[in-house]
Design a protein around this motif. Structure first.
Motif, PDB file in Angstrom:
ATOM      1  N   ARG A   1       0.815  -1.287   0.019  1.00 35.10           N
ATOM      2  CA  ARG A   1       0.060   0.036   0.010  1.00 35.10           C
ATOM      3  C   ARG A   1       0.947   1.204  -0.005  1.00 35.10           C
ATOM      4  O   ARG A   1       0.584   2.212  -0.734  1.00 35.10           O
ATOM      5  CB  ARG A   1      -1.010  -0.051   1.146  1.00 35.10           C
ATOM      6  CG  ARG A   1      -2.054  -1.200   1.228  1.00 35.10           C
ATOM      7  CD  ARG A   1      -3.231  -1.011   2.129  1.00 35.10           C
ATOM      8  NE  ARG A   1      -2.594  -1.131   3.514  1.00 35.10           N
ATOM      9  CZ  ARG A   1      -2.595  -2.175   4.148  1.00 35.10           C
ATOM     10  NH1 ARG A   1      -3.097  -3.251   3.524  1.00 35.10           N
ATOM     11  NH2 ARG A   1      -2.127  -2.392   5.471  1.00 35.10           N
ATOM     12  N   VAL A   2       2.041   1.178   0.728  1.00 39.88           N
ATOM     13  CA  VAL A   2       2.689   2.380   0.706  1.00 39.88           C
ATOM     14  C   VAL A   2       3.641   2.441  -0.578  1.00 39.88           C
ATOM     15  O   VAL A   2       3.512   3.714  -1.070  1.00 39.88           O
ATOM     16  CB  VAL A   2       3.878   2.073   1.989  1.00 39.88           C
ATOM     17  CG1 VAL A   2       5.083   3.166   1.685  1.00 39.88           C
ATOM     18  CG2 VAL A   2       3.386   1.993   3.096  1.00 39.88           C
ATOM     19  N   ASP A   3       3.873   1.625  -1.295  1.00 38.12           N
ATOM     20  CA  ASP A   3       4.254   1.657  -2.595  1.00 38.12           C
ATOM     21  C   ASP A   3       3.326   2.370  -3.656  1.00 38.12           C
ATOM     22  O   ASP A   3       3.661   3.185  -4.501  1.00 38.12           O
ATOM     23  CB  ASP A   3       4.553   0.400  -3.037  1.00 38.12           C
ATOM     24  CG  ASP A   3       5.499   0.362  -4.454  1.00 38.12           C
ATOM     25  OD1 ASP A   3       6.522   1.225  -4.706  1.00 38.12           O
ATOM     26  OD2 ASP A   3       4.831  -0.280  -5.264  1.00 38.12           O
ATOM     27  N   ARG A   4       2.061   1.874  -3.552  1.00 42.17           N
ATOM     28  CA  ARG A   4       1.085   2.606  -4.231  1.00 42.17           C
ATOM     29  C   ARG A   4       0.899   3.972  -3.996  1.00 42.17           C
ATOM     30  O   ARG A   4       0.579   4.836  -5.061  1.00 42.17           O
ATOM     31  CB  ARG A   4      -0.193   1.581  -4.114  1.00 42.17           C
ATOM     32  CG  ARG A   4      -0.226   0.387  -4.654  1.00 42.17           C
ATOM     33  CD  ARG A   4      -1.643  -0.394  -4.526  1.00 42.17           C
ATOM     34  NE  ARG A   4      -2.454   0.407  -5.874  1.00 42.17           N
ATOM     35  CZ  ARG A   4      -2.651  -0.331  -6.819  1.00 42.17           C
ATOM     36  NH1 ARG A   4      -1.653  -1.092  -7.436  1.00 42.17           N
ATOM     37  NH2 ARG A   4      -3.358   0.378  -7.825  1.00 42.17           N
ATOM     38  N   LEU A   5       0.891   4.292  -2.679  1.00 39.16           N
ATOM     39  CA  LEU A   5       0.729   5.729  -2.375  1.00 39.16           C
ATOM     40  C   LEU A   5       1.872   6.819  -2.923  1.00 39.16           C
ATOM     41  O   LEU A   5       1.708   7.858  -3.210  1.00 39.16           O
ATOM     42  CB  LEU A   5       0.798   5.875  -0.826  1.00 39.16           C
ATOM     43  CG  LEU A   5      -0.531   5.640  -0.201  1.00 39.16           C
ATOM     44  CD1 LEU A   5      -0.005   5.459   1.475  1.00 39.16           C
ATOM     45  CD2 LEU A   5      -1.435   6.803  -0.194  1.00 39.16           C
ATOM     46  N   LEU A   6       2.998   6.038  -3.128  1.00 41.16           N
ATOM     47  CA  LEU A   6       4.062   6.961  -3.563  1.00 41.16           C
ATOM     48  C   LEU A   6       4.314   6.991  -5.194  1.00 41.16           C
ATOM     49  O   LEU A   6       4.950   7.934  -5.550  1.00 41.16           O
ATOM     50  CB  LEU A   6       5.377   6.473  -2.969  1.00 41.16           C
ATOM     51  CG  LEU A   6       5.770   6.967  -1.633  1.00 41.16           C
ATOM     52  CD1 LEU A   6       4.931   6.769  -0.453  1.00 41.16           C
ATOM     53  CD2 LEU A   6       7.181   6.403  -1.229  1.00 41.16           C
ATOM     54  N   ASP A   7       3.743   6.001  -5.848  1.00 44.73           N
ATOM     55  CA  ASP A   7       3.671   5.942  -7.221  1.00 44.73           C
ATOM     56  C   ASP A   7       2.633   6.684  -7.932  1.00 44.73           C
ATOM     57  O   ASP A   7       1.677   6.488  -7.960  1.00 44.73           O
ATOM     58  CB  ASP A   7       3.469   4.466  -7.452  1.00 44.73           C
ATOM     59  CG  ASP A   7       3.640   4.213  -8.933  1.00 44.73           C
ATOM     60  OD1 ASP A   7       3.811   5.242  -9.882  1.00 44.73           O
ATOM     61  OD2 ASP A   7       3.685   2.992  -9.423  1.00 44.73           O
ATOM     62  N   VAL A   8       3.059   7.828  -8.528  1.00 42.17           N
ATOM     63  CA  VAL A   8       2.166   8.778  -9.267  1.00 42.17           C
ATOM     64  C   VAL A   8       1.182   8.146 -10.313  1.00 42.17           C
ATOM     65  O   VAL A   8       0.107   8.523 -10.706  1.00 42.17           O
ATOM     66  CB  VAL A   8       2.946  10.102  -9.843  1.00 42.17           C
ATOM     67  CG1 VAL A   8       3.743   9.437 -11.258  1.00 42.17           C
ATOM     68  CG2 VAL A   8       2.092  11.197 -10.356  1.00 42.17           C
ATOM     69  N   THR A   9       1.612   7.095 -10.951  1.00 43.72           N
ATOM     70  CA  THR A   9       0.718   6.376 -11.715  1.00 43.72           C
ATOM     71  C   THR A   9      -0.366   5.408 -11.256  1.00 43.72           C
ATOM     72  O   THR A   9      -1.263   5.004 -11.800  1.00 43.72           O
ATOM     73  CB  THR A   9       1.492   5.518 -12.532  1.00 43.72           C
ATOM     74  OG1 THR A   9       2.236   4.260 -12.028  1.00 43.72           O
ATOM     75  CG2 THR A   9       2.689   6.268 -13.417  1.00 43.72           C
ATOM     76  N   ARG A  10      -0.140   5.345  -9.743  1.00 39.99           N
ATOM     77  CA  ARG A  10      -1.211   4.480  -9.124  1.00 39.99           C
ATOM     78  C   ARG A  10      -2.080   5.068  -7.873  1.00 39.99           C
ATOM     79  O   ARG A  10      -2.811   4.677  -7.409  1.00 39.99           O
ATOM     80  CB  ARG A  10      -0.612   3.020  -8.749  1.00 39.99           C
ATOM     81  CG  ARG A  10      -0.058   2.187  -9.768  1.00 39.99           C
ATOM     82  CD  ARG A  10       0.581   0.997  -9.186  1.00 39.99           C
ATOM     83  NE  ARG A  10       1.632   1.114  -8.614  1.00 39.99           N
ATOM     84  CZ  ARG A  10       2.063   0.799  -7.752  1.00 39.99           C
ATOM     85  NH1 ARG A  10       1.501  -0.518  -7.122  1.00 39.99           N
ATOM     86  NH2 ARG A  10       3.445   1.032  -7.054  1.00 39.99           N
ATOM     87  N   SER A  11      -1.474   6.147  -7.652  1.00 45.70           N
ATOM     88  CA  SER A  11      -1.975   6.927  -6.417  1.00 45.70           C
ATOM     89  C   SER A  11      -3.192   7.694  -6.638  1.00 45.70           C
ATOM     90  O   SER A  11      -3.569   8.510  -5.657  1.00 45.70           O
ATOM     91  CB  SER A  11      -0.882   7.578  -5.833  1.00 45.70           C
ATOM     92  OG  SER A  11      -0.346   8.799  -6.420  1.00 45.70           O
ATOM     93  N   ARG A  12      -3.772   7.779  -7.630  1.00 46.92           N
ATOM     94  CA  ARG A  12      -4.782   8.524  -8.027  1.00 46.92           C
ATOM     95  C   ARG A  12      -4.518  10.252  -7.667  1.00 46.92           C
ATOM     96  O   ARG A  12      -5.406  10.597  -6.772  1.00 46.92           O
ATOM     97  CB  ARG A  12      -6.089   8.127  -7.109  1.00 46.92           C
ATOM     98  CG  ARG A  12      -6.491   6.717  -7.879  1.00 46.92           C
ATOM     99  CD  ARG A  12      -7.606   5.895  -6.805  1.00 46.92           C
ATOM    100  NE  ARG A  12      -7.723   4.913  -7.600  1.00 46.92           N
ATOM    101  CZ  ARG A  12      -8.437   3.722  -6.686  1.00 46.92           C
ATOM    102  NH1 ARG A  12      -8.931   3.747  -5.580  1.00 46.92           N
ATOM    103  NH2 ARG A  12      -8.667   2.497  -7.285  1.00 46.92           N
ATOM    104  N   ASP A  13      -3.657  10.713  -8.314  1.00 47.36           N
ATOM    105  CA  ASP A  13      -3.428  12.143  -8.565  1.00 47.36           C
ATOM    106  C   ASP A  13      -2.667  12.656  -7.028  1.00 47.36           C
ATOM    107  O   ASP A  13      -2.659  13.896  -7.075  1.00 47.36           O
ATOM    108  CB  ASP A  13      -4.898  12.895  -8.618  1.00 47.36           C
ATOM    109  CG  ASP A  13      -5.694  12.398 -10.007  1.00 47.36           C
ATOM    110  OD1 ASP A  13      -4.858  12.331 -10.920  1.00 47.36           O
ATOM    111  OD2 ASP A  13      -6.691  12.496  -9.759  1.00 47.36           O
ATOM    112  N   LEU A  14      -2.129  11.978  -6.497  1.00 48.94           N
ATOM    113  CA  LEU A  14      -1.382  12.289  -5.208  1.00 48.94           C
ATOM    114  C   LEU A  14       0.130  12.621  -5.940  1.00 48.94           C
ATOM    115  O   LEU A  14       0.640  11.985  -7.078  1.00 48.94           O
ATOM    116  CB  LEU A  14      -0.948  11.494  -4.372  1.00 48.94           C
ATOM    117  CG  LEU A  14      -2.345  11.063  -3.242  1.00 48.94           C
ATOM    118  CD1 LEU A  14      -1.974  10.002  -2.481  1.00 48.94           C
ATOM    119  CD2 LEU A  14      -2.574  12.550  -2.418  1.00 48.94           C
TER     120      LEU A  14
END
Length: 511
Positions: A356-369
């Motif tokens: 989940r942390v990796d998703r949060l940091l990945d601009v392609t998967r974090s939904r505009d973060l």
């Protein structure tokens, strides 16, 4: 708090209060009487001159060697000295204190044939906060935790080492003298009774069960943070979806997640958005399935520990009818298996959190973060390396999840030809849980940062509590700062009860 050792033993709460607190210990009068009755049987065997293992014979592969009466006290002291053969760094104070109280508990059951003075000598160490220096290596979990318990016994003999208040070791004799205590002299059977048991393994398992129960609640908290920050949905956590797969832990974790995510304007902002993903990634959607399976594993380990807490693991045992019988109850397989199962479960709770942390940091998967959760990516790296740390710890936990309990090897001239490795299993479990604390700390930081970056949308009450707690030492998202102190503060936030208490005061108790 005063913990009274009854003839039936002690409770888990008693062990935690003594190991992690300052509870004083006393021995009930009925317990003293039970030990005295058991000792009288051993004295009768001595008078009769019968050959009985541990009373009038040697130990292990030397069980057939008869010991003359005038040398039996010498035998008990020699046993302690020879078995205090550990190596490595000292075990933590809480482990040694748990181990000593559990040994008192075992003696108190009245099947070990020792004088009450022996149990009282261990109680005196606890009440004067004298912690024997117990090296980390030495136990195979066969005949129990022989070497660790021998290091404890050395101190009541006025020998060995203790852990000084400054972390350095000092001589056991000096510690006894400073506390006004007198060394004791052992009689027949007493040296063996001091070291033959599963007390070290059980102590570490009880401490680990307590720690993991808290960490599982915090894992639900950090998972909810990530799901909320990534514009996930709470629909997979509806109770009717888990009633059709009724694993108790899964239903508990799903209920926690559902409550943690209510009252969020972030969640409401995309609830009816047709462009929103129909299904979240597994690390989000399947959080209760993984954490729930870990909860069920924890329940199994808790049952094993509870049974062991009322068990007698000494050898030989002195039965009320006068028989002295050899047993295999000291074998640590039940505890080793439980600890290995828990290590596997805890490693997976950490593994899914890191995803989940990796998703949060990945601009392609974090939904505009923004990339790596920094408002200014490029010049700043944000939480990039914090995720590296979590990933490295996940890899270490995978190695530590390899079971110790399948790694038996023979000892004592093939007399002890199968050992449990329960000490190693419980010891590495504590490392896995400490590592899990660090992984959840990284998810806490990432989840909070994600919620902050969703402003002006307002998080759930749980999310707001987490943002307030973490912002106290991180502030608002901005330029990169020295991360190590922040990581330490986040670890403390995960490990201690303050944040959980704050959340529960708003949404009710987390299971």
């Amino acid at each position: 708090m005063n913990v009274i050792v009854q003839p039936t033993g002690v409770t888990t709460a008693d062990v935690l209060a003594v190991a992690r607190g300052t509870a004083q210990v006393s021995i009930a009068e009925q317990t003293v009487a039970a030990m005295a009755t058991s000792r009288a049987i051993v004295d009768g065997i001595e008078r009769d001159g019968r050959p009985v293992y541990g009373v009038s014979t040697g130990f292990g592969a030397l069980a057939n060697t008869f010991i003359a009466p005038e040398r039996r006290a010498e035998l008990q002291h020699a046993l302690i000295r020879s078995h205090a053969a550990g190596a490595g760094a000292p075990m933590p104070r809480e482990v040694v204190r748990a181990m000593m109280l559990l040994r008192v508990r075992s003696l108190a059951l009245g099947y070990s044939g020792v004088r009450p003075i022996v149990a009282q000598a261990l109680v005196d160490l606890l009440n004067h906060d004298i912690t024997p220096w117990v090296p980390e290596h030495g136990s195979l979990g066969a005949s129990g935790d022989l070497a660790p318990l021998a290091h404890c016994a050395m101190v009541i003999l006025g020998e060995g080492w203790v852990l000084g208040k400054d972390g350095h070791r000092m001589m056991g004799a000096d510690a006894l003298h400073a506390a006004g205590l007198t060394p004791i002299t052992l009689s027949s059977k007493e040296g063996l009774a001091l070291i033959n048991g599963t007390d070290g393994m059980l102590g570490m398992l009880l401490l680990a069960v307590d720690d993991f129960a808290h960490l599982l609640a915090m894992a639900d908290v950090t998972a909810a943070l990530s799901i909320e920050a990534m514009l996930g949905t709470d629909r997979p956590f509806q109770p009717e979806l888990h009633a059709i797969r009724p694993h108790p832990g899964q239903m508990t974790s799903a209920a926690n997640l559902h409550r943690l995510l209510q009252g969020s304007s972030i969640m409401d902002s995309h609830r009816d958005d047709h462009e929103h993903a129909v299904q979240d990634a597994y690390s989000m959607r399947c959080a209760p399935q993984v954490a729930g399976a870990a909860r069920d594993t924890l329940d199994f380990a808790r049952q094993v520990a509870a049974r062991e807490l009322v068990s007698l693991a000494d050898n030989p045992v002195v039965l009320p009818d006068g028989r002295v019988e050899s047993t295999g109850n000291f074998h640590g397989a039940p505890l080793g298996f439980a600890a290995d199962f828990l290590a596997i479960a805890a490693a997976e709770v950490g593994a899914i959190a890191e995803r989940r942390v990796d998703r949060l940091l990945d601009v392609t998967r974090s939904r505009d973060l923004p990339a790596f959760l920094t408002p200014d990516p490029g010049v700043n790296s944000g939480l990039m390396i914090a995720q590296y740390t979590a990933a490295g710890i996940v890899a270490e936990n995978r190695r530590l999840a390899s079971p110790a309990s399948v790694d038996s090897l023979p000892t004592s001239g093939m007399q002890e030809d199968h050992v449990s490795m329960g000490w190693s299993a419980t010891k590495k479990l504590r490392t896995v849980l400490d590592n899990l604390t660090s992984i959840l700390a990284v998810e806490l930081l990432a989840g909070v940062r994600g919620l902050q970056l969703r402003a002006p949308l307002v998080p759930s009450p749980s999310g707001r509590a987490c943002v307030a707690a973490v912002a106290a030492y991180t502030g608002e998202p901005g330029p990169d700062v020295f991360m190590a102190p922040i990581m330490e503060a986040a670890r403390a936030t995960i490990a201690t009860p303050a944040l959980r208490t704050d959340i529960e005061s708003t949404i009710g108790p987390l299971s």
